[in-house]
Enzyme design. Structure first.
Site: not given
Ligand code: 5GP
Length: 184
Positions: A51-52, A106-107, A110, A138, A160, A166, A172
């Site tokens: 959803k992000g 994508e949001d 990470d 990040k 964040v 969220d 959100r």
């Molecule tokens: P990934 O670790 O696979 O790169 O990220 C997966 C998901 O974790 C992201 O799409 C996002 O929804 C969530 N995420 C990662 N870092 C953060 C953060 O700092 N805040 C929030 N709210 N969600 C995060």
């Protein structure tokens, strides 16, 4: 008192505004112009991972001035220290991506696991081209090698919230990106 209505606790969760709504709007306008100029005349499919990314998608698509289509998917990477590109699709795209230049919206990147897996999955379906645009990056948290083609903001290793992101499904709807107060 029901936790949902504990406004004091809710407000305490917002530690510090990191990126204002004006900064977000300016970066999205620039990204929209670049996408419009690059893909003009081609079939574009913007794919958002729920959803992000729903707020980012809503604003980015309105900053694009050429015809484009919108698609959504839900993806969850398997947790684990050594993800090997396995992604669990809980809702798939309706589009045949082989007919489109696909832009994943994508949001945040990470660990990089989700996007690495989703990119591998969509590439296997032979899109005309594939790019990844993220609102946030990040880089210090990366667990797998992954770079988006465009990330509008690079942030330090903080959790964040806001602008689609969220904490336990709240925040959100904040119009800016803020650091979450983990002590809240
Ligand atoms: P990934 O670790 O696979 O790169 O990220 C997966 C998901 O974790 C992201 O799409 C996002 O929804 C969530 N995420 C990662 N870092 C953060 C953060 O700092 N805040 C929030 N709210 N969600 C995060």
């Amino acid at each position: 008192m029901n936790e949902i209505y504990d406004v004091e606790k809710y407000n305490k969760g917002i530690k510090k505004v990191l990126i204002t709504k004006e900064e977000i709007a300016a970066a999205i306008e620039k990204a929209g112009k670049e996408i419009s100029a690059t893909y003009d005349g081609n079939p574009i499919l913007l794919v958002s991972i729920l959803k992000g990314a729903f707020v980012f998608m809503a604003d980015l698509c309105r900053a694009i001035t050429v015809p484009c289509e919108i698609g959504f998917m839900c993806a969850k990477s398997y947790e684990g220290t050594d993800s090997t590109g396995v992604v669990n699709i809980t809702m798939d795209l309706e589009h045949d991506v082989s007919k489109y230049h696909v832009i994943i919206v994508e949001d945040i990147v990470d660990t990089g696991r989700t996007l690495k897996d989703v990119v591998a999955l969509l590439r296997a379906r032979n899109p005309l081209s594939l790019r990844v645009v993220t609102l946030l990056d990040k880089p210090s948290r990366r667990k797998v090698e992954f770079d988006a083609d465009v990330s509008l903001f690079t942030i330090p290793d903080l959790y964040v919230i806001g602008y689609g992101l969220d904490c336990d499904e709240y925040y959100r709807n904040l119009p800016y990106i803020a650091e979450y107060n983990t002590e809240a």
